[in-house]
Design a protein around this motif. Structure first.
Motif, PDB file in Angstrom:
ATOM      1  N   ARG A  11     -14.194   2.364   9.384  1.00 28.45           N
ATOM      2  CA  ARG A  11     -12.794   2.096   9.153  1.00 28.45           C
ATOM      3  C   ARG A  11     -12.000   2.690  10.342  1.00 28.45           C
ATOM      4  O   ARG A  11     -12.092   3.784  10.398  1.00 28.45           O
ATOM      5  N   VAL A  12     -11.337   1.956  10.981  1.00 23.00           N
ATOM      6  CA  VAL A  12     -10.676   2.405  12.288  1.00 23.00           C
ATOM      7  C   VAL A  12      -9.266   2.111  12.064  1.00 23.00           C
ATOM      8  O   VAL A  12      -8.673   1.063  11.821  1.00 23.00           O
ATOM      9  N   GLY A  13      -8.519   3.262  12.193  1.00 28.56           N
ATOM     10  CA  GLY A  13      -6.919   3.087  12.019  1.00 28.56           C
ATOM     11  C   GLY A  13      -6.383   3.011  13.321  1.00 28.56           C
ATOM     12  O   GLY A  13      -6.667   3.762  14.435  1.00 28.56           O
ATOM     13  N   TYR A  14      -5.314   2.343  13.700  1.00 31.81           N
ATOM     14  CA  TYR A  14      -4.591   2.141  14.899  1.00 31.81           C
ATOM     15  C   TYR A  14      -3.337   2.118  14.564  1.00 31.81           C
ATOM     16  O   TYR A  14      -2.587   1.360  13.636  1.00 31.81           O
ATOM     17  N   GLY A  15      -2.510   3.040  15.369  1.00 34.83           N
ATOM     18  CA  GLY A  15      -0.953   3.286  15.319  1.00 34.83           C
ATOM     19  C   GLY A  15      -0.615   3.093  16.520  1.00 34.83           C
ATOM     20  O   GLY A  15      -1.047   3.766  17.628  1.00 34.83           O
ATOM     21  N   TYR A  16       0.918   2.932  16.827  1.00 32.53           N
ATOM     22  CA  TYR A  16       1.838   3.114  17.847  1.00 32.53           C
ATOM     23  C   TYR A  16       2.676   3.831  17.797  1.00 32.53           C
ATOM     24  O   TYR A  16       3.609   3.653  16.676  1.00 32.53           O
ATOM     25  N   GLU A  17       2.747   4.852  18.204  1.00 36.17           N
ATOM     26  CA  GLU A  17       4.209   6.031  18.033  1.00 36.17           C
ATOM     27  C   GLU A  17       4.092   6.384  16.568  1.00 36.17           C
ATOM     28  O   GLU A  17       5.420   6.483  15.942  1.00 36.17           O
ATOM     29  N   ARG A  18       3.281   6.582  16.050  1.00 38.10           N
ATOM     30  CA  ARG A  18       3.016   7.184  14.757  1.00 38.10           C
ATOM     31  C   ARG A  18       2.011   8.389  14.557  1.00 38.10           C
ATOM     32  O   ARG A  18       1.105   8.377  15.272  1.00 38.10           O
ATOM     33  N   PRO A  19       2.400   9.336  13.862  1.00 35.53           N
ATOM     34  CA  PRO A  19       1.561  10.522  13.592  1.00 35.53           C
ATOM     35  C   PRO A  19       0.194  10.018  12.862  1.00 35.53           C
ATOM     36  O   PRO A  19       0.183   9.251  11.980  1.00 35.53           O
ATOM     37  N   ASP A  20      -0.799  10.626  13.396  1.00 38.20           N
ATOM     38  CA  ASP A  20      -2.060  10.369  12.749  1.00 38.20           C
ATOM     39  C   ASP A  20      -2.362  10.792  11.380  1.00 38.20           C
ATOM     40  O   ASP A  20      -3.159  10.312  10.729  1.00 38.20           O
ATOM     41  N   ARG A  21      -1.574  11.548  10.879  1.00 36.56           N
ATOM     42  CA  ARG A  21      -1.526  12.233   9.421  1.00 36.56           C
ATOM     43  C   ARG A  21      -1.330  10.908   8.269  1.00 36.56           C
ATOM     44  O   ARG A  21      -1.476  11.070   7.398  1.00 36.56           O
ATOM     45  N   ASP A  22      -0.633   9.860   8.957  1.00 35.58           N
ATOM     46  CA  ASP A  22      -0.380   8.811   8.128  1.00 35.58           C
ATOM     47  C   ASP A  22      -1.537   7.815   7.825  1.00 35.58           C
ATOM     48  O   ASP A  22      -1.540   7.295   6.756  1.00 35.58           O
ATOM     49  N   PHE A  23      -2.700   8.272   8.466  1.00 33.60           N
ATOM     50  CA  PHE A  23      -4.080   7.583   8.047  1.00 33.60           C
ATOM     51  C   PHE A  23      -5.026   8.386   7.289  1.00 33.60           C
ATOM     52  O   PHE A  23      -5.751   7.990   6.925  1.00 33.60           O
ATOM     53  N   LYS A  24      -4.561   9.793   7.054  1.00 38.17           N
ATOM     54  CA  LYS A  24      -5.460  10.654   6.415  1.00 38.17           C
ATOM     55  C   LYS A  24      -6.072  10.187   5.189  1.00 38.17           C
ATOM     56  O   LYS A  24      -6.922  10.242   4.853  1.00 38.17           O
ATOM     57  N   ALA A  25      -5.138   9.612   4.610  1.00 36.72           N
ATOM     58  CA  ALA A  25      -5.375   9.308   2.836  1.00 36.72           C
ATOM     59  C   ALA A  25      -6.154   7.982   2.809  1.00 36.72           C
ATOM     60  O   ALA A  25      -6.494   7.603   1.781  1.00 36.72           O
ATOM     61  N   HIS A  26      -6.329   7.163   4.179  1.00 32.82           N
ATOM     62  CA  HIS A  26      -7.095   5.923   4.010  1.00 32.82           C
ATOM     63  C   HIS A  26      -8.409   6.128   4.349  1.00 32.82           C
ATOM     64  O   HIS A  26      -8.940   4.999   4.886  1.00 32.82           O
ATOM     65  N   ASN A  27      -9.040   7.145   4.483  1.00 37.58           N
ATOM     66  CA  ASN A  27     -10.263   7.416   4.952  1.00 37.58           C
ATOM     67  C   ASN A  27     -11.014   6.819   6.152  1.00 37.58           C
ATOM     68  O   ASN A  27     -11.817   5.950   6.080  1.00 37.58           O
ATOM     69  N   CYS A  28     -10.215   6.777   7.018  1.00 36.57           N
ATOM     70  CA  CYS A  28     -10.533   6.076   8.455  1.00 36.57           C
ATOM     71  C   CYS A  28     -11.671   7.066   9.047  1.00 36.57           C
ATOM     72  O   CYS A  28     -11.508   8.347   9.257  1.00 36.57           O
ATOM     73  N   ASP A  29     -12.571   6.423   9.603  1.00 34.33           N
ATOM     74  CA  ASP A  29     -13.668   7.265  10.448  1.00 34.33           C
ATOM     75  C   ASP A  29     -12.833   7.401  11.768  1.00 34.33           C
ATOM     76  O   ASP A  29     -13.531   8.564  12.477  1.00 34.33           O
ATOM     77  N   LEU A  30     -12.179   6.826  12.316  1.00 34.34           N
ATOM     78  CA  LEU A  30     -11.522   6.768  13.568  1.00 34.34           C
ATOM     79  C   LEU A  30     -10.223   6.526  13.553  1.00 34.34           C
ATOM     80  O   LEU A  30      -9.785   5.690  13.091  1.00 34.34           O
ATOM     81  N   VAL A  31      -9.619   7.320  14.183  1.00 34.80           N
ATOM     82  CA  VAL A  31      -7.783   7.021  14.216  1.00 34.80           C
ATOM     83  C   VAL A  31      -7.657   7.124  15.639  1.00 34.80           C
ATOM     84  O   VAL A  31      -7.663   8.052  16.429  1.00 34.80           O
ATOM     85  N   VAL A  32      -6.753   6.043  16.204  1.00 31.74           N
ATOM     86  CA  VAL A  32      -6.527   5.906  17.484  1.00 31.74           C
ATOM     87  C   VAL A  32      -4.837   5.683  17.477  1.00 31.74           C
ATOM     88  O   VAL A  32      -4.167   4.779  16.923  1.00 31.74           O
ATOM     89  N   ILE A  33      -4.034   6.430  18.168  1.00 29.58           N
ATOM     90  CA  ILE A  33      -2.624   6.525  18.236  1.00 29.58           C
ATOM     91  C   ILE A  33      -2.279   6.219  19.591  1.00 29.58           C
ATOM     92  O   ILE A  33      -2.612   6.992  20.580  1.00 29.58           O
ATOM     93  N   ASP A  34      -1.525   5.070  19.729  1.00 28.80           N
ATOM     94  CA  ASP A  34      -1.300   4.912  21.229  1.00 28.80           C
ATOM     95  C   ASP A  34       0.604   5.501  21.241  1.00 28.80           C
ATOM     96  O   ASP A  34       0.871   5.527  20.471  1.00 28.80           O
ATOM     97  N   THR A  35       0.828   5.630  22.733  1.00 32.90           N
ATOM     98  CA  THR A  35       2.182   6.358  22.772  1.00 32.90           C
ATOM     99  C   THR A  35       2.771   5.216  23.964  1.00 32.90           C
ATOM    100  O   THR A  35       1.968   4.480  24.496  1.00 32.90           O
ATOM    101  N   LYS A  36       3.924   5.566  24.351  1.00 30.09           N
ATOM    102  CA  LYS A  36       4.584   4.721  25.303  1.00 30.09           C
ATOM    103  C   LYS A  36       4.062   5.145  26.717  1.00 30.09           C
ATOM    104  O   LYS A  36       3.490   4.379  27.309  1.00 30.09           O
ATOM    105  N   ALA A  37       3.545   6.412  26.976  1.00 30.28           N
ATOM    106  CA  ALA A  37       3.184   6.868  27.840  1.00 30.28           C
ATOM    107  C   ALA A  37       1.455   6.374  28.152  1.00 30.28           C
ATOM    108  O   ALA A  37       1.061   6.350  29.165  1.00 30.28           O
ATOM    109  N   SER A  38       0.750   6.089  27.081  1.00 31.30           N
ATOM    110  CA  SER A  38      -0.685   5.643  27.073  1.00 31.30           C
ATOM    111  C   SER A  38      -0.652   3.991  27.399  1.00 31.30           C
ATOM    112  O   SER A  38      -1.840   3.724  27.952  1.00 31.30           O
ATOM    113  N   LYS A  39       0.274   3.737  27.414  1.00 32.19           N
ATOM    114  CA  LYS A  39       0.526   2.177  27.786  1.00 32.19           C
ATOM    115  C   LYS A  39      -0.556   1.285  27.127  1.00 32.19           C
ATOM    116  O   LYS A  39      -1.363   0.422  27.450  1.00 32.19           O
ATOM    117  N   ARG A  40      -0.645   1.566  25.783  1.00 32.22           N
ATOM    118  CA  ARG A  40      -1.786   0.993  24.987  1.00 32.22           C
ATOM    119  C   ARG A  40      -3.122   0.866  25.273  1.00 32.22           C
ATOM    120  O   ARG A  40      -3.811  -0.141  24.718  1.00 32.22           O
TER     121      ARG A  40
END
Length: 154
Positions: A11-40
């Motif tokens: 289960r891979v969580g992906y978000g853009y400009e979002r705190p990774d805590r938003d994915f904690k309750a969804h049992n993600c094995d990996l969470v990747v958060i992009d920001t404006k600086a990371s250029k996706r």
């Protein structure tokens, strides 16, 4: 002889400009958060990592594939065999009014002056309330409690 390795789906969580805590309750094995600086760059990492049977957990298609990219992304994920789980966007907490709201007495006294800006300035009203023992209030607190003054304070 063939060796078959069983690889657990992820289960891979992906978000853009979002705190990774938003994915904690969804049992993600990996969470990747992009920001404006990371250029996706994280989105590319996710697309290279996911395999058939994986679940991609997102809050919005706009975060993963903005604009016209969505149709291409949906086709790609379907071809690979990835399930997309679209989560409900968490509600923003309600704005709390100031704990130092005007008492009923202070409100009624201030209202008599508040809507006559030609006679009473904001500073005068603030000083008057302080002298009467109602406390010190900012202009914003008065606006919030009493509404915009008719005619407007200069």
């Amino acid at each position: 002889m063939y060796i078959v390795a069983m690889i657990k789906s992820e289960r891979v969580g992906y978000g853009y400009e979002r705190p990774d805590r938003d994915f904690k309750a969804h049992n993600c094995d990996l969470v990747v958060i992009d920001t404006k600086a990371s250029k996706r760059v994280g989105r590319l990492d996710v697309m290279h990592r996911i395999r058939k049977g994986d679940v991609l957990v997102i809050y919005s298609w706009k975060e993963l594939a903005p604009g016209a990219l969505k149709a291409h992304m949906v086709d790609l994920l379907n071809t690979v065999g990835v399930t997309v789980e679209l989560l409900d966007i968490p509600a923003k907490p309600p704005v709390k009014p100031s704990r130092r709201g005007l008492s009923d007495e202070a409100k009624s006294e201030a209202l008599t002056m508040w809507h006559e800006p030609t006679k009473f300035s904001v500073e005068y009203i603030q000083n008057h309330l302080a002298r009467k023992g109602h406390g010190n209030y900012s202009r914003n607190q008065l606006n919030y409690a009493l509404g915009p003054p008719s005619g407007g304070h200069e």
